[in-house]
Design a protein around this motif. Structure first.
Motif, PDB file in Angstrom:
ATOM      1  N   GLY A  97       0.757  -1.343   0.210  1.00  0.00           N
ATOM      2  CA  GLY A  97       0.000  -0.194  -0.105  1.00  0.00           C
ATOM      3  C   GLY A  97       0.849   1.151  -0.065  1.00  0.00           C
ATOM      4  N   PHE A  98       0.714   2.300   1.178  1.00  0.00           N
ATOM      5  CA  PHE A  98       1.208   3.699   1.123  1.00  0.00           C
ATOM      6  C   PHE A  98       2.047   3.478   1.936  1.00  0.00           C
ATOM      7  CE2 PHE A  98      -2.796   4.635  -0.527  1.00  0.00           C
ATOM      8  CZ  PHE A  98      -2.282   4.808  -1.892  1.00  0.00           C
ATOM      9  N   GLY A  99       2.538   2.538   2.645  1.00  0.00           N
ATOM     10  CA  GLY A  99       3.123   1.947   4.227  1.00  0.00           C
ATOM     11  C   GLY A  99       3.390   2.409   5.051  1.00  0.00           C
ATOM     12  N   SER A 100       1.957   2.870   5.336  1.00  0.00           N
ATOM     13  CA  SER A 100       1.369   2.767   6.196  1.00  0.00           C
ATOM     14  C   SER A 100       0.694   1.997   7.611  1.00  0.00           C
ATOM     15  CB  SER A 100       0.190   3.755   6.330  1.00  0.00           C
ATOM     16  OG  SER A 100      -0.883   3.249   6.399  1.00  0.00           O
ATOM     17  N   ASP A 101       0.462   1.895   8.626  1.00  0.00           N
ATOM     18  CA  ASP A 101       0.126   1.661   9.406  1.00  0.00           C
ATOM     19  C   ASP A 101      -1.493   0.899   9.215  1.00  0.00           C
ATOM     20  OD1 ASP A 101       0.659  -0.002  12.316  1.00  0.00           O
ATOM     21  OD2 ASP A 101      -1.002   1.423  12.728  1.00  0.00           O
ATOM     22  N   LEU A 102      -1.740   1.624   8.446  1.00  0.00           N
ATOM     23  CA  LEU A 102      -3.224   1.088   7.917  1.00  0.00           C
ATOM     24  C   LEU A 102      -2.910   0.251   7.424  1.00  0.00           C
ATOM     25  CD1 LEU A 102      -5.072   4.829   7.656  1.00  0.00           C
ATOM     26  CD2 LEU A 102      -5.577   3.280   9.643  1.00  0.00           C
ATOM     27  N   ASP A 103      -2.151   0.394   6.362  1.00  0.00           N
ATOM     28  CA  ASP A 103      -1.710  -1.247   5.206  1.00  0.00           C
ATOM     29  C   ASP A 103      -1.432  -1.947   6.002  1.00  0.00           C
ATOM     30  OD1 ASP A 103      -2.199   0.585   2.705  1.00  0.00           O
ATOM     31  OD2 ASP A 103      -0.571   1.610   3.662  1.00  0.00           O
ATOM     32  N   ARG A 104      -0.726  -2.087   7.336  1.00  0.00           N
ATOM     33  CA  ARG A 104      -0.399  -2.997   8.007  1.00  0.00           C
ATOM     34  C   ARG A 104      -1.578  -3.650   8.967  1.00  0.00           C
ATOM     35  NH1 ARG A 104       4.814  -2.838  11.770  1.00  0.00           N
ATOM     36  NH2 ARG A 104       3.471  -0.162  12.749  1.00  0.00           N
ATOM     37  N   ILE A 105      -2.446  -3.399   9.114  1.00  0.00           N
ATOM     38  CA  ILE A 105      -3.467  -3.118   9.939  1.00  0.00           C
ATOM     39  C   ILE A 105      -4.465  -4.296   8.696  1.00  0.00           C
ATOM     40  CG2 ILE A 105      -5.996  -2.893  10.567  1.00  0.00           C
ATOM     41  CD1 ILE A 105      -4.904  -0.383  12.127  1.00  0.00           C
TER      42      ILE A 105
END
Length: 562
Positions: free
Chosen positions: A313-321
Motif C-alpha cells: 500500500g502506502f507503507g502506513s500502519d493502516l496498510d499493516r492493519i
C-alpha cells in the motif's frame, strides 16, 4: 522440550499421555508418567499403544482415526463380555464426532481464543501456571448473558524469550496492535474493530496496581498517539481499556494481551497460516521476502508478515492493519479446520502455546475461566465474523498521525453499542418504525427536553434544532434531569402516541427509547442520555456501516495484500 520441560517434544506423543485410571473408570492426562505413581508403567513402556495393538481392527478407517480419551477402550481392569454373547458386546450409542470436537473446543490467543474455539479439552490445571494476569481494577465475571466486548492487545515489548532483535530494545511496549472484539448477545456474529496505533486521542486518568499492593493514578493526557495508552509512564492494559471505552462508548468485559513471540508460537502450533500477496514483498525492516501469490507462513516469517508495512500500500500502519486482519482471518479458519480439530498433538501444542502467550485480566485469569468464556462464545460462525478498521483521516497538524473521522466513526460505534452486526445474519427488525401510532404534524408536538447525560448544552441545542429546522414550536428546555441515564428516553401518555411517533422519526429514536406512561402531563418528556451525541444526528444505531468503512469477512479466502 515438552510441556513440563523434560525431554524432547518428539519423545512422547501427547495423545499417548492419556492413561486409564481404574479408580475413576476414565482416562486422565498424565504429563509426568512414572513420577510418584505406582500404577505408572516402567520407563519407555507405552501401555496405550500396546492396548491399541491388542485391540482387533474393525476397519482401516477405524485403525487410522485418532483415538480420543473420551473414546473408552477396555483395559485390563474391565470385565470381559458376558458369556453366551456374540463376541464383543454391543457398544452403547456414543457421542458423535461433531460433539466430541465441540467438547474439545475452548480457544486460544485473543481473537483466536474466542473465534477459533479449539482446545478446551486440554486446558487443565497444568496450563494455569502459564497464564499471566494483571489486576486492572475491573471486576467482571468470565461470562455474561449479554454482548461481550474483549480488548485484544498485541504489544511491541522487546523483552522476553524470542523477542530480541526487533526494533528498539529499550521499548517498554506500546499498544501496537489493538482490536475491540464484540460478540453479539445471541452469539450469531462478531465484529473486530482495529484501532490505529498512530491515531491521536485522549488518554484518561488511570489507576494502576503497584507491586506493593497500593494503587497509583497516572494522570491522563490529551492529544497523544493511541499507543501511548500502554507502557508509557507505567500505564498497564487497564489504561488502554479505559481509553477505548471513552473513545467508543462501548463497555469492555475483558482484555487479552500477547507479545511478538505469540505470533511465532501459535502460527507454528497450527502448522502454518496461509496468506496471499498480490505483488512481491521485500521489506528489509521486517525481513519479509515473499513472491506474489499464496504462501503458508509460520514462526519468524509469520511475525514478519504481520509487522511489515513498508512494501505494501502506502507503507502506513493502516496498510499493516489489513495484513493483520488477513492473517487473523486465515488463522481462525485454520483453527476451525478438521486438520487441527482432529489432531491431538496439534491441540496439545496449541493449548500450551496459547496459555504461555496470554496476559489477561483477573476475571479470566485461570484456565477454567478462559474455558468458560470460550465455550460461551464458540457458537459464532466464521462467516459472521467481520474485521473493520476505526475510520480515520489524515491529521492536518501532523502528517505522521491520523485523527478520528467523526462522521463515520460515530455511527460505527453506535452499531457496536446497540449490538448491531456488520454481517447480514438474517435476524433483526430492520427498517421498522419504533411505534405503530399514526404521526401528527410537527406543529402539534409538545415536548419538554431535559439533559440526563448528554453533552453540555444538549437540551438547548436540541430545542433550537426542533424549533428552527423541524417546526416543533412547542418544545421547551426543561434543564437537567434529576438523574443520569445511559439511554435516551421519551415518555408520553397514551393520547400522545401520535406525537411520540413524529418526534421519534425526527430524532431517530429506537423503539427501546419510547415509554408510555399515564402520569405524563400536557407535554411529553424527552431525556437526553449518554447515547445522545448532537442534535440532528440519529440516536438509534444505523442498520449498516457507513460507506467507506474498511472491513473484511473472516471467511473471505480471496483477500490479497496489495
Amino acid at each position: 522440550m515438552n510441556a513440563q520441560g523434560r525431554g524432547h517434544a518428539g519423545d512422547v506423543d501427547p495423545a499417548d499421555q492419556w492413561v486409564f485410571d481404574p479408580n475413576t473408570g476414565s482416562y486422565t492426562l498424565r504429563l509426568n508418567p512414572g513420577a510418584g505413581d505406582s500404577r505408572s508403567p516402567s520407563a519407555g513402556s507405552r501401555p496405550d499403544a500396546a492396548r491399541r495393538r491388542r485391540a482387533p481392527e474393525s476397519s482401516a478407517a477405524e485403525s487410522t482415526e485418532p483415538r480420543l480419551p473420551s473414546q473408552r477402550r477396555r483395559g485390563r481392569s474391565e470385565p470381559p463380555p458376558p458369556a453366551g454373547g456374540h463376541g464383543r458386546r454391543k457398544r452403547r450409542p456414543g457421542t458423535s464426532k461433531k460433539q466430541k470436537v465441540l467438547r474439545w473446543s475452548a480457544g486460544t490467543l485473543g481473537l483466536i481464543v474466542i473465534a477459533g474455539g479449539t482446545v478446551g479439552y486440554f486446558l487443565y490445571d497444568h496450563f494455569n501456571g502459564n497464564i499471566s494476569k494483571v489486576d486492572v481494577g475491573k471486576s467482571n465475571a468470565a461470562t455474561t448473558d449479554g454482548p461481550v466486548n474483549i480488548l485484544v492487545l498485541g504489544t511491541d515489548a522487546r523483552t522476553g524469550k524470542g523477542n530480541k532483535g526487533y526494533g528498539d530494545a529499550a521499548s517498554v511496549g506500546h499498544a501496537d496492535t489493538t482490536f475491540l472484539f464484540h460478540v453479539s448477545k445471541d452469539r450469531t456474529n462478531a465484529t473486530a474493530l482495529s484501532i490505529p496505533r498512530d491515531m491521536i486521542t485522549d488518554v484518561p486518568n488511570c489507576p494502576t496496581k503497584q507491586k506493593d499492593g497500593s494503587t497509583k493514578t497516572i494522570p491522563g493526557q490529551q492529544n497523544v498517539r493511541f499507543n501511548t495508552s500502554l507502557g508509557q509512564s507505567g500505564r498497564d492494559p487497564g489504561c488502554t481499556w479505559r481509553t477505548v471505552e471513552k473513545m467508543t462508548g462501548v463497555k469492555i468485559n475483558h482484555f487479552m494481551m500477547a507479545d511478538f513471540n505469540a505470533v511465532k508460537e501459535l502460527s507454528s502450533a497450527v502448522g502454518g497460516v496461509q496468506v496471499c500477496t498480490a505483488k512481491p514483498i521485500k521489506d528489509p525492516k521486517s525481513h519479509l521476502n515473499l513472491t506474489a501469490g499464496k504462501h503458508t507462513v509460520k514462526g519468524e516469517q509469520a511475525l514478519a508478515f504481520v509487522r511489515t508495512r513498508h512494501s505494501v500500500g502506502f507503507g502506513s500502519d493502516l496498510d499493516r492493519i489489513k495484513l493483520q486482519q488477513q492473517f487473523l482471518s486465515s488463522m481462525i479458519r485454520k483453527m476451525k479446520s478438521g486438520d487441527t480439530l482432529s489432531n491431538p498433538s496439534k491441540l496439545f501444542g496449541l493449548a500450551n502455546a496459547m496459555t504461555k502467550a496470554l496476559t489477561v485480566d483477573t476475571g479470566i485469569g485461570t484456565v477454567g475461566k478462559l474455558t468458560d468464556l470460550a465455550k460461551d462464545l464458540q457458537q459464532v460462525n466464521v462467516k459472521n465474523i467481520t474485521f473493520a478498521t476505526v475510520p480515520v483521516v489524515d491529521n492536518p497538524q501532523d502528517a505522521a498521525t491520523v485523527v478520528l473521522d467523526e462522521a463515520k466513526a460515530g455511527p460505527l460505534f453506535k452499531m457496536v453499542q446497540a449490538d448491531k452486526s456488520l454481517t447480514e445474519t438474517g435476524k433483526g427488525s430492520k427498517g421498522k418504525e419504533p411505534t405503530k401510532a399514526k404521526k401528527v404534524p410537527a406543529s402539534q408536538v409538545r415536548v419538554d427536553v431535559r439533559n440526563g447525560g448528554g453533552p453540555v448544552g444538549a437540551a438547548q441545542e436540541t430545542v433550537d434544532w426542533l424549533q428552527n429546522t423541524q417546526g416543533v414550536g412547542l418544545s421547551t428546555n426543561a434543564g437537567n434531569a434529576p438523574s443520569q441515564l445511559t439511554k435516551t428516553r421519551l415518555e408520553f401518555s397514551p393520547d400522545q402516541a401520535g406525537q411520540a411517533a413524529t418526534l421519534a422519526g425526527m430524532m431517530g429514536l429506537p423503539k427501546s427509547a419510547l415509554k408510555e406512561s399515564p402520569s405524563v402531563g400536557k407535554a411529553m418528556e424527552l431525556t437526553l442520555a449518554k447515547d445522545f451525541t448532537k442534535a440532528g444526528e440519529p440516536v438509534a444505531a444505523p442498520e449498516k456501516a457507513p460507506d467507506g468503512v474498511q472491513n473484511v469477512k473472516a471467511n473471505d479466502k480471496k483477500v490479497c495484500a496489495k
